[in-house]
Design an enzyme around this catalytic site. Structure first.
Site, PDB file in Angstrom:
ATOM      1  N   HIS A   1      43.440  39.087  49.565  1.00 56.69           N
ATOM      2  CA  HIS A   1      43.714  40.518  49.423  1.00 56.69           C
ATOM      3  C   HIS A   1      42.469  41.282  49.863  1.00 56.69           C
ATOM      4  O   HIS A   1      41.345  40.805  49.724  1.00 56.69           O
ATOM      5  CB  HIS A   1      44.033  40.792  47.950  1.00 56.69           C
ATOM      6  CG  HIS A   1      44.548  42.158  47.653  1.00 56.69           C
ATOM      7  ND1 HIS A   1      43.725  43.272  47.588  1.00 56.69           N
ATOM      8  CD2 HIS A   1      45.797  42.606  47.360  1.00 56.69           C
ATOM      9  CE1 HIS A   1      44.456  44.331  47.287  1.00 56.69           C
ATOM     10  NE2 HIS A   1      45.711  43.961  47.145  1.00 56.69           N
TER      11      HIS A   1
ATOM     12  N   CYS B   1      48.182  44.669  51.724  1.00 56.54           N
ATOM     13  CA  CYS B   1      46.719  44.681  51.557  1.00 56.54           C
ATOM     14  C   CYS B   1      46.119  43.309  51.874  1.00 56.54           C
ATOM     15  O   CYS B   1      45.184  42.853  51.205  1.00 56.54           O
ATOM     16  CB  CYS B   1      46.318  45.127  50.150  1.00 56.54           C
ATOM     17  SG  CYS B   1      46.836  46.808  49.747  1.00 56.54           S
TER      18      CYS B   1
ATOM     19  N   ASP C   1      40.173  34.952  42.078  1.00 55.55           N
ATOM     20  CA  ASP C   1      40.970  36.168  41.974  1.00 55.55           C
ATOM     21  C   ASP C   1      42.306  35.790  41.337  1.00 55.55           C
ATOM     22  O   ASP C   1      43.168  35.194  41.980  1.00 55.55           O
ATOM     23  CB  ASP C   1      41.181  36.779  43.362  1.00 55.55           C
ATOM     24  CG  ASP C   1      42.036  38.041  43.338  1.00 55.55           C
ATOM     25  OD1 ASP C   1      42.619  38.363  42.279  1.00 55.55           O
ATOM     26  OD2 ASP C   1      42.147  38.703  44.381  1.00 55.55           O
TER      27      ASP C   1
ATOM     28  N   GLN D   1      47.260  37.515  40.807  1.00 57.31           N
ATOM     29  CA  GLN D   1      48.623  37.021  40.960  1.00 57.31           C
ATOM     30  C   GLN D   1      48.872  35.712  40.219  1.00 57.31           C
ATOM     31  O   GLN D   1      49.973  35.151  40.330  1.00 57.31           O
ATOM     32  CB  GLN D   1      48.945  36.842  42.450  1.00 57.31           C
ATOM     33  CG  GLN D   1      48.861  38.108  43.265  1.00 57.31           C
ATOM     34  CD  GLN D   1      49.889  39.154  42.852  1.00 57.31           C
ATOM     35  OE1 GLN D   1      50.952  38.823  42.339  1.00 57.31           O
ATOM     36  NE2 GLN D   1      49.563  40.419  43.067  1.00 57.31           N
TER      37      GLN D   1
ATOM     38  N   LYS E   1      49.531  44.098  36.001  1.00 59.00           N
ATOM     39  CA  LYS E   1      50.357  43.036  36.569  1.00 59.00           C
ATOM     40  C   LYS E   1      50.795  42.041  35.501  1.00 59.00           C
ATOM     41  O   LYS E   1      51.535  41.092  35.786  1.00 59.00           O
ATOM     42  CB  LYS E   1      49.598  42.321  37.684  1.00 59.00           C
ATOM     43  CG  LYS E   1      49.247  43.216  38.875  1.00 59.00           C
ATOM     44  CD  LYS E   1      48.523  42.442  39.949  1.00 59.00           C
ATOM     45  CE  LYS E   1      47.970  43.348  41.043  1.00 59.00           C
ATOM     46  NZ  LYS E   1      49.004  43.978  41.869  1.00 59.00           N
TER      47      LYS E   1
END
Length: 406
Positions: free
Chosen positions: A117, A364, A194, A197, A220
Site C-alpha cells: 500500500h 492505493c 503492516d 488487512q 478496519k
C-alpha cells in the site's frame, strides 16, 4: 454471521438492499461499538491523565484499559508496547521518522515489497530522500507471492529495516512474514509488519510472529475511525526518539532542555482519542465474542465461494487465482473482443446502482497495479457479517452490468 448487529446494513441504496463489499476500505460498526461511543461521550467525557476530578480519572482508567485490551488482542508482552496513533498510515509515518532519525544514514537501505500500500511506501521514500538512503523492493514470483529467495540476496550490512504487508489489500493473499522475519533476524535486521488487512481477518500473535513492529487501524476492525495502533517491542521503543512533541509525551520542559515521558506515552503527543479507544475496546470484545479463528474460517470459505462464482463468468480474470484469500479478491473482465479490459470504474458504478458496494481503481497500490499491467481492478472485500447471499447478489449484479457493457 450476526448481520443484525450492524444497523447500517438495513440501509437501502437506490431503493435496493445494501450489499456492502468494501470492507478492506473500512468496516461497518456493530451496535455495541455505537453504544460504547455514545456512553463514553455521555458519561465520562473528560481529558485524561492530567485531571484530578472523577470524570478525568474514569476516562483515564478506560483509556488505559483499552490499551491493555489491545495488548491482549495482539498478544503483546506488555501494554507499554502499544502506542495509539491516528491509523496505520500515521503509525508507519511515525515509525519511519523515529527509526530513521536514530538508525538510517546515507547509503543505508530500506526494503519494502512490490505489493505494498502507498502508506507503506511513501513514508520510507521520504526517509530515504532525507537521509540519502536507498529504497529496495522485494519482487514477486509468477504466482504473485513474495520472492523470498530474492529477498535473501538483497540483505546486507546496509539493510536497516524491512516493512511488508501481512495481507495484500489488493490480492487478499497472506505473505509469509514469519519467513521474512526469520531471514531478517539472522542478520539482526528489524521488521515492521503492516497489519491493516490482517488484524480484522486472522488471529495475531506478535510474540509468536516475532515482528519488531506491527501496525493496524481501528476502523478496519469494526471500531471507530481516526485511531490506529503501533506495536513495538519494548527494547526498540525505548531506543527510538519520539516523533512528535508536546502534551503527554513530556516529563519536564525547560527552555534549555526537555525530558521525555516513559513508554508508551513518549510517542503519544497531545490529547489522545480516549473516546475512540473505548470504542475500539468494544470492537475487540465483539470480535473476540465470535472468535477470531471463526471469523477467519468464515471469510476464507466466503472468498473461496466468491472466487468460484466469479470464475464461472466468461472473460473474468481473478488475480492470484486459487490461493487462499483473507477478506479480499481483485478481478477484471475482458471485453467480448478480448482486446481490452472493461474499465473497473464502469463495473463499479453499475454495481453501485444495484445496491452493491465494491471498490475500483488502484487501491492505493499503484506499483502493484502497474505490475499487473492494468489501470485498476474491481475489488470485493468481506467482513464477518457477509454471507453467501451477498456473493450471490454481487454475481447477479455483475452479470447484469456486463450485459449492459457488452
Amino acid at each position: 454471521m450476526r448481520r443484525s448487529d450492524f444497523p447500517i446494513l438495513n440501509e437501502q441504496v437506490y431503493s435496493r438492499p445494501l450489499v456492502y463489499l468494501d470492507n478492506a476500505a473500512t468496516t461497518q460498526k456493530p451496535q455495541e461499538v455505537l453504544d460504547a461511543l455514545t456512553y463514553a461521550y455521555t458519561h465520562f467525557n473528560a481529558n485524561i491523565h492530567r485531571g484530578v476530578h472523577r470524570l478525568s480519572q474514569i476516562a483515564t482508567e478506560q483509556h488505559e484499559a483499552a490499551r491493555a485490551r489491545v495488548a491482549t488482542f495482539l498478544h503483546a508482552a506488555s501494554a507499554k508496547e502499544i502506542i495509539f496513533t491516528k491509523g496505520t498510515t500515521d503509525s508507519i509515518n511515525m515509525l519511519a521518522f523515529s527509526f530513521g532519525e536514530a538508525y538510517v544514514h546515507e547509503g543505508d537501505e530500506i526494503i519494502v515489497s512490490q505489493m505494498e500500500h502507498h502508506s507503506n511506501i511513501v513514508p520510507w521514500q521520504m526517509l530515504c530522500e532525507r537521509k540519502k538512503a536507498k529504497l529496495r523492493v522485494i519482487p514477486l514470483k509468477d504466482d504473485l507471492t513474495l520472492d523470498l529467495a530474492a529477498l535473501q540476496t538483497m540483505l546486507n550490512n546496509h539493510t536497516r529495516i524491512i516493512s511488508v504487508a501481512h495481507v495484500s489489500n489488493v490480492l487478499g493473499i497472506r505473505n509469509d512474514v514469519e519467513k521474512v522475519i526469520e531471514l531478517a533476524h539472522k542478520q539482526h535486521i528489524p521488521v515492521c509488519v503492516d497489519g491493516a488487512q490482517s488484524a480484522p481477518h486472522l488471529p495475531i500473535d506478535v510474540q509468536a510472529m516475532d515482528c519488531d513492529f506491527y501496525v493496524c487501524s481501528a476502523h478496519k476492525m469494526y471500531g471507530p475511525t481516526g485511531l490506529g495502533i503501533l506495536y513495538g517491542k519494548e527494547q526498540w521503543l525505548n531506543q527510538l526518539p519520539p516523533a512528535e512533541g508536546g502534551g503527554e509525551m513530556i516529563e519536564h520542559v525547560r527552555f534549555e532542555h526537555t525530558t521525555y515521558n516513559t513508554l508508551p506515552y513518549k510517542f503519544e503527543a497531545g490529547t489522545p482519542d480516549f473516546i475512540g479507544t473505548y470504542g475500539l475496546s468494544a470492537a475487540l470484545d465483539y470480535m473476540s465474542s465470535i472468535g477470531v479463528e471463526q471469523i477467519m474460517q468464515h471469510e476464507l470459505q466466503l472468498t473461496q465461494y466468491a472466487e468460484q462464482q466469479l470464475r464461472t463468468i466468461p472473460n473474468v480474470i481473478v488475480y492470484a487465482p486459487n490461493q487462499p484469500k483473507y477478506g479480499a479478491i481483485s478481478f477484471n473482465v475482458h471485453a467480448a473482443d478480448k482486446e481490452h479490459i472493461i474499465h473497473p470504474f464502469d463495473i463499479g458504478t453499475l454495481l453501485d446502482h444495484q445496491g452493491v458496494a465494491v471498490r475500483t481503481g488502484h487501491h492505493c497500490a499503484e506499483p502493484l497495479i502497474d505490475y499487473l499491467l492494468v489501470s485498476g481492478t474491481v475489488r470485493v472485500s468481506f467482513g464477518l457479517y457477509n454471507e453467501k447471499e451477498d456473493v450471490d447478489a454481487m454475481i447477479a449484479a455483475l452479470k447484469k452490468a456486463l450485459m449492459m457493457l457488452a
